[in-house]
Motif scaffolding. Structure first.
Motif: not given
Length: 148
Positions: A94-95, A98, A129, A101
């Motif tokens: 996820a990091s 972010q 994500g 993308a």
């Protein structure tokens, strides 16, 4: 004397289709209810295929791996050979998503890993994500390059 002539009624050759429509509607309802309940499994051997390799000039993908023991690994970790928990893997992915993308994520699974473990890893990445996930394969030429 007056004679009354009666006109004969001609026979009607029409078929009454209303009962047939009723039967068809009942059958339609029965099939609609039972069709989702019918499940059948077929044993298949999945084909082996050569996939096009990832462009070498492009940014290398992030590789999420699962070994035969079901432990997770991530290629961008400080130590890519250190096993991660599912939560740690999700936080790291996820990091990275972010920060950029456009990162591509590929899943690398051991050949003896169950299909369920691969799917669980893909669900974990989706919840972190990742919009789409690729699968790594070994082609006929064992060059061990990541493939899409």
């Amino acid at each position: 004397m007056m004679t009354v002539t009666r006109s004969r009624r001609k026979p009607v050759a029409d078929i009454n289709v209303v009962p047939y429509i009723d039967v068809m509607l009942v059958l339609l309802i029965i099939f609609m209810v039972t069709a989702p309940l019918i499940t059948s499994g077929v044993n298949v051997e999945l084909p082996k295929a050569n996939a096009a390799p990832i462009d070498p000039e492009s940014k290398p993908p992030i590789v999420a791996s699962v070994d035969r023991d079901g432990q997770y690994y991530l290629s961008v970790n400080s130590d890519p050979n250190a096993p991660l928990s599912a939560e740690d893997l999700a936080v790291l992915v996820a990091s990275h998503m972010q920060m950029d993308a456009s990162n591509r994520i590929v899943v690398k699974g051991d050949g003896s890993v169950s299909y369920n473990q691969i799917v669980q890893l893909m669900v974990l990445l989706q919840r972190a994500g990742v919009p789409s996930v690729g699968l790594m394969t070994d082609g006929a030429a064992a060059d061990n390059k990541p493939r899409r």
